[in-house]
Design an enzyme around this catalytic site. Structure first.
Site, mmCIF file in Angstrom:
data_model
loop_
_atom_site.group_PDB
_atom_site.id
_atom_site.type_symbol
_atom_site.label_atom_id
_atom_site.label_comp_id
_atom_site.label_asym_id
_atom_site.label_seq_id
_atom_site.Cartn_x
_atom_site.Cartn_y
_atom_site.Cartn_z
ATOM 1 N N GLY A 129 0.877 -1.012 0.056
ATOM 2 C CA GLY A 129 -0.019 0.104 0.099
ATOM 3 C C GLY A 129 0.908 1.201 0.048
ATOM 4 O O GLY A 129 1.991 1.159 -0.030
ATOM 5 N N ASP A 156 -0.360 12.524 14.762
ATOM 6 C CA ASP A 156 -1.271 13.699 15.180
ATOM 7 C C ASP A 156 -0.309 14.572 16.195
ATOM 8 O O ASP A 156 -0.399 15.847 16.289
ATOM 9 C CB ASP A 156 -2.299 13.207 15.960
ATOM 10 C CG ASP A 156 -3.113 12.105 15.580
ATOM 11 O OD1 ASP A 156 -3.632 12.392 14.612
ATOM 12 O OD2 ASP A 156 -3.271 10.948 15.920
ATOM 13 N N HIS A 195 -7.241 8.435 17.678
ATOM 14 C CA HIS A 195 -6.813 9.004 16.558
ATOM 15 C C HIS A 195 -8.130 9.328 15.473
ATOM 16 O O HIS A 195 -8.430 8.292 14.709
ATOM 17 C CB HIS A 195 -5.820 7.818 15.617
ATOM 18 C CG HIS A 195 -5.553 8.310 14.316
ATOM 19 N ND1 HIS A 195 -4.889 9.560 14.014
ATOM 20 C CD2 HIS A 195 -5.933 7.975 13.240
ATOM 21 C CE1 HIS A 195 -4.548 9.470 12.672
ATOM 22 N NE2 HIS A 195 -5.511 8.795 12.153
HETATM 23 P P1 NAI Z 1 -3.687 1.555 1.007
HETATM 24 O O1 NAI Z 1 -4.962 1.255 0.828
HETATM 25 O O2 NAI Z 1 -2.643 2.392 -0.003
HETATM 26 O O3 NAI Z 1 -2.670 0.270 1.489
HETATM 27 C C1 NAI Z 1 -3.336 -0.612 2.272
HETATM 28 C C2 NAI Z 1 -2.730 -1.989 2.024
HETATM 29 O O4 NAI Z 1 -3.197 -3.060 2.968
HETATM 30 C C3 NAI Z 1 -3.262 -2.517 0.502
HETATM 31 O O5 NAI Z 1 -1.992 -2.835 -0.328
HETATM 32 C C4 NAI Z 1 -4.066 -3.760 0.928
HETATM 33 O O6 NAI Z 1 -3.979 -4.602 -0.262
HETATM 34 C C5 NAI Z 1 -3.402 -4.066 2.264
HETATM 35 N N1 NAI Z 1 -4.312 -4.954 2.932
HETATM 36 C C6 NAI Z 1 -5.791 -4.757 3.172
HETATM 37 N N2 NAI Z 1 -6.130 -5.474 4.050
HETATM 38 C C7 NAI Z 1 -5.196 -6.494 4.528
HETATM 39 C C8 NAI Z 1 -4.844 -7.605 5.365
HETATM 40 N N3 NAI Z 1 -5.969 -8.277 6.032
HETATM 41 N N4 NAI Z 1 -3.545 -8.077 5.354
HETATM 42 C C9 NAI Z 1 -2.737 -7.590 4.788
HETATM 43 N N5 NAI Z 1 -2.852 -6.499 3.924
HETATM 44 C C10 NAI Z 1 -4.013 -5.906 3.877
HETATM 45 O O7 NAI Z 1 -3.800 2.495 2.473
HETATM 46 P P2 NAI Z 1 -2.578 3.450 3.225
HETATM 47 O O8 NAI Z 1 -2.806 4.727 2.534
HETATM 48 O O9 NAI Z 1 -1.439 2.345 2.959
HETATM 49 O O10 NAI Z 1 -3.100 3.267 4.703
HETATM 50 C C11 NAI Z 1 -3.148 2.065 5.272
HETATM 51 C C12 NAI Z 1 -4.013 2.512 6.669
HETATM 52 O O11 NAI Z 1 -3.284 3.391 7.472
HETATM 53 C C13 NAI Z 1 -5.420 3.001 6.362
HETATM 54 O O12 NAI Z 1 -6.446 2.244 7.347
HETATM 55 C C14 NAI Z 1 -5.287 4.468 6.962
HETATM 56 O O13 NAI Z 1 -6.675 4.816 7.210
HETATM 57 C C15 NAI Z 1 -4.430 4.208 8.018
HETATM 58 N N6 NAI Z 1 -3.686 5.400 8.454
HETATM 59 C C16 NAI Z 1 -3.551 5.615 9.836
HETATM 60 C C17 NAI Z 1 -2.977 6.866 10.195
HETATM 61 C C18 NAI Z 1 -2.669 7.058 11.589
HETATM 62 O O14 NAI Z 1 -2.289 7.988 11.901
HETATM 63 N N7 NAI Z 1 -3.113 6.091 12.409
HETATM 64 C C19 NAI Z 1 -2.768 7.941 9.146
HETATM 65 C C20 NAI Z 1 -2.781 7.399 8.113
HETATM 66 C C21 NAI Z 1 -3.492 6.521 7.350
#
Ligand code: NAI
Length: 328
Positions: free
Chosen positions: A14, A161, A189
């Site tokens: 991702g 944050d 968060h």
């Molecule tokens: P993305 O959609 O680009 O990547 C997520 C990846 O996880 C995808 O490649 C997907 O195939 C994979 N995935 C989904 N379910 C899975 C599973 N069960 N096992 C293994 N891989 C799995 O999303 P991105 O932008 O990388 O964000 C990831 C997460 O981080 C999101 O939930 C987002 O909301 C969260 N996030 C949290 C932040 C925080 O401050 N805590 C800040 C920014 C994002």
């Protein structure tokens, strides 16, 4: 030479994964003398596995001296096997027309499955961060599923944050980010988080007195930090990724290497401090040393803060109540 550390990363193909893996492999998380083995988990679908292969090819092409090995898999038991560090990034994003509750339950399934695998195969001295949203509740599920590990092994990412709160305060006071100390972001968060500058200092001066503008603090600063994620999506058309990966590195590096007394915000399991019920995963001010985090104790909570802290707690309690049947 040091023995390599196994680092599990989920959602490895991702956008956060892409900004994260190369920095772990270059030594920014565990130190420039610590070899790592990356154990990367992705969904079993062809597209996800192909994308993961591509990321692994690029990791190979970097010829990182500290990258002692790589595993790409769709099996959580392989990804978490003997892992001492785990970054749980992969999660189900909110689809069109999807209710908050559905999102919560879809993710609950993922983190229950991964929690079970962690329980069975991860190293007993595991340090884990959940990045995938809803991060605090996903961490709560993982902690309550992987019961054989200490609760202190499970944290959620509040560091983005925290970093946003520092940066906005530095800008306002025309200071450098390194001048800002003792920042706290309480709670979830989510936009209900409470960035609290009451204890913060800027170049040694008390931040509230320096800012001297309560209306700005309450009506501009707090909402701006809380809604920054939405503002990034609005501007970029994609959610924050490089800054999220950076925050995950900061969180794990500080937990492993220590903060030398500096405060950092981590989503950690509550011991009942600050009126937050035991067992909740809540953003708290922490210091780290010797590979352990500890909550900063004894801070005074005024009426405004109490209200804010209870409001974000209420949201976390509702999230927990939506999933607790899965681990009760
Ligand atoms: P993305 O959609 O680009 O990547 C997520 C990846 O996880 C995808 O490649 C997907 O195939 C994979 N995935 C989904 N379910 C899975 C599973 N069960 N096992 C293994 N891989 C799995 O999303 P991105 O932008 O990388 O964000 C990831 C997460 O981080 C999101 O939930 C987002 O909301 C969260 N996030 C949290 C932040 C925080 O401050 N805590 C800040 C920014 C994002």
């Amino acid at each position: 030479a040091k023995a390599p550390v196994r680092v599990a990363v989920t959602g490895a193909a991702g956008q956060i994964g892409y900004a994260l893996l190369f920095r772990i492999a270059s030594g920014e998380m565990l130190g420039k003398d610590q070899p790592v083995i990356l154990q990367m988990l992705e969904l079993p679908m062809d597209k996800a596995q192909a994308a993961l292969k591509g990321v692994m090819m690029e990791l190979e092409d970097c010829a990182f001296p500290l990258l002692a090995g790589m595993i790409g898999t769709s099996d959580p038991r392989v990804a978490f096997k003997d892992a001492q560090q785990a970054l749980l990034v992969g999660a189900k994003p909110r689809g069109p027309g999807m209710e908050r509750k559905d999102l919560l339950l879809e993710n609950a399934k993922i983190f229950t499955e991964q929690g079970k695998a962690i329980d069975e195969v991860a190293a007993r001295d595991l340090k884990l961060i959940v990045v995938g949203n809803p991060a605090n509740t996903n961490a709560l599920i993982t902690m309550n599923t992987a019961k054989s590990l200490p609760q202190t092994a499970f944290t959620s990412m509040m560091r983005l944050d925290h970093n946003r709160a520092i940066s906005q305060l530095a800008t306002r006071t025309q200071a450098s980010v390194t001048d800002v100390k003792n920042m706290v972001v309480w709670g979830n968060h989510s936009p209900t988080m409470y960035p609290d500058i009451r204890f913060a200092t800027v170049a040694g001066k008390a931040a509230p007195a320096l800012v001297n503008d309560e209306a700005w603090y309450k009506n501009e600063y707090i909402p701006k930090v809380g809604k920054r994620g939405a503002a990034i999506i609005e501007a970029r058309g994609l959610s924050s990724a490089a800054s999220a990966a950076n925050a995950a590195i900061d969180h794990m590096r500080d937990w492993n290497m220590g903060t030398n007394g500096a405060w950092v915000t981590m989503g950690v399991v509550s011991d009942g401090s600050y009126g937050i019920p035991e067992g909740m995963i809540y953003g708290m001010p922490c210091t780290c040393s010797g590979g352990k985090w500890e909550v900063v104790k004894g801070l005074e909570i005024d009426a405004f803060s109490r209200e804010k802290m209870d409001f974000t707690l209420k949201e976390l309690t509702e999230e927990r109540d939506g999933v607790k049947h899965l681990f009760a």
